[in-house]
Design an enzyme around this catalytic site. Structure first.
Site, PDB file in Angstrom:
ATOM      1  N   ARG A  91      16.487  29.042  40.288  1.00 57.02           N
ATOM      2  CA  ARG A  91      15.265  28.258  40.134  1.00 57.02           C
ATOM      3  C   ARG A  91      14.056  29.158  39.977  1.00 57.02           C
ATOM      4  NH1 ARG A  91      16.030  23.087  38.632  1.00 57.02           N
ATOM      5  NH2 ARG A  91      17.336  21.944  40.060  1.00 57.02           N
ATOM      6  N   HIS A 178      14.129  17.847  43.083  1.00 58.16           N
ATOM      7  CA  HIS A 178      15.022  17.728  41.933  1.00 58.16           C
ATOM      8  C   HIS A 178      15.739  19.065  41.794  1.00 58.16           C
ATOM      9  CE1 HIS A 178      16.730  16.813  38.088  1.00 58.16           C
ATOM     10  NE2 HIS A 178      16.020  17.742  37.465  1.00 58.16           N
TER      11      HIS A 178
END
Length: 311
Positions: A91, A178
């Site tokens: 991420r 998310h």
């Protein structure tokens, strides 16, 4: 006038544009991408598409000033090469790319005089949405992300397949980040009027395994074709239609959470002006702990973003 801007014309941005045009949802569409040739090609292709439609969308490209009177601007920037390099769970690598895009486009959006709704699709969604609001200074109600709407869609599809029921009969949410720290809020899920856990018990379902399958579905798609686009585009269009129709519908989008001072996926009432309010669905104690854990995870990445900007 239903005018929409899309910044970033990769797989997701282009799919959103195609859906808006073919469904006749947008009257005017402003397409912006760092690659001039891509923007021009998408414009031409979408204009050709309209030859077979009964609706018409005027398409403009590469002009931030056209965002001035847009009702909605969508940030769909990203870098799918991160996934093709095998770094699918990084991420932070995504954030390095998308945060720079936010830093570049936020001043241009605001310089245009834009005062509409900013919808973020770019990942990591909750971190980028928080950063986007900070840099634009727009009211919290006018900035939000798709959040866990797609994750909720995947959850409902998975449950419908297991239980052999109509997907629309399943109500409930996946919440939080998310990403990997999202969770299925089982206490919110019903099938018709029946609590989901009653039905899953009858099927002797491995709930932890089911949760893992829901979370990993995105990676199955990415491993197969290198990116996801149809599902997230459908989620974005669902939000857009809720705004244009002033639907007052509850969707698990990434909206501002006053307690944690960041954006996170939570049930949110959506209407013409954007976020109307966050909806309290009465999470269990364990679910609230999972929500708080997810918020900590998002904050960790916000902290890393702040630290990198000081270097």
């Amino acid at each position: 006038m239903r005018k929409i801007g899309i910044i970033g014309l990769g797989h997701v941005g282009a799919t959103v544009a195609y859906t808006l045009v073919t469904k006749g949802i947008a009257d005017e569409l402003v397409l912006i991408d760092q690659n001039e040739e891509v923007a021009q090609a998408e414009k031409l292709d979408l204009e050709d598409t309209q030859a077979g439609l009964i609706t018409h969308t005027q398409i403009m490209i590469q002009d931030f000033s056209q965002l001035r009177d847009a009702a909605i601007v969508i940030l769909a920037a990203g870098d799918s090469s991160i996934f093709s390099s095998g770094d699918v769970n990084n991420r932070q690598a995504e954030l390095v790319v998308t945060s720079r895009v936010v830093e570049m486009v936020a001043p241009k959006i605001m310089a245009s005089g834009f005062h509409g709704i900013l919808l973020n699709i770019a990942n990591p969604c909750d971190v980028v949405t928080t950063y986007l609001q900070r840099l634009t200074g727009l009211p919290y109600q006018q900035v939000f992300g798709t959040g866990t709407l797609l994750d909720t869609m995947r959850m409902r599809r998975t449950l419908a397949a297991i239980l052999h029921v109509f997907l629309q009969d399943i109500q409930g949410y996946n919440l939080g980040e998310h990403g990997e720290s999202q969770f299925t809020a089982w206490s919110t899920i019903t099938v018709g009027t029946r609590p989901i856990k009653d039905l899953l018990a009858q099927h002797d379902t491995d709930i932890p395994g089911l949760e893992k399958a829901i979370r990993s579905r995105a990676w199955q798609i990415i491993n197969g074709k290198g990116f996801t686009n149809y599902g997230i585009a459908a989620a974005a269009v669902t939000v857009i239609q809720a705004i244009f129709s002033d639907a007052h519908t509850t969707l698990p989008v990434s909206s501002w959470d006053a307690e944690h001072q960041l954006y996170i996926g939570q049930p949110t009432l959506i209407g013409r002006t954007g976020v109307l309010r966050v909806v309290d669905v009465g999470l269990t104690k364990v679910e609230q702990q999972e929500f708080n854990h997810s918020a900590v995870y998002i904050q960790k990445h916000l902290n890393s973003l702040a630290a990198s900007s000081l270097r």
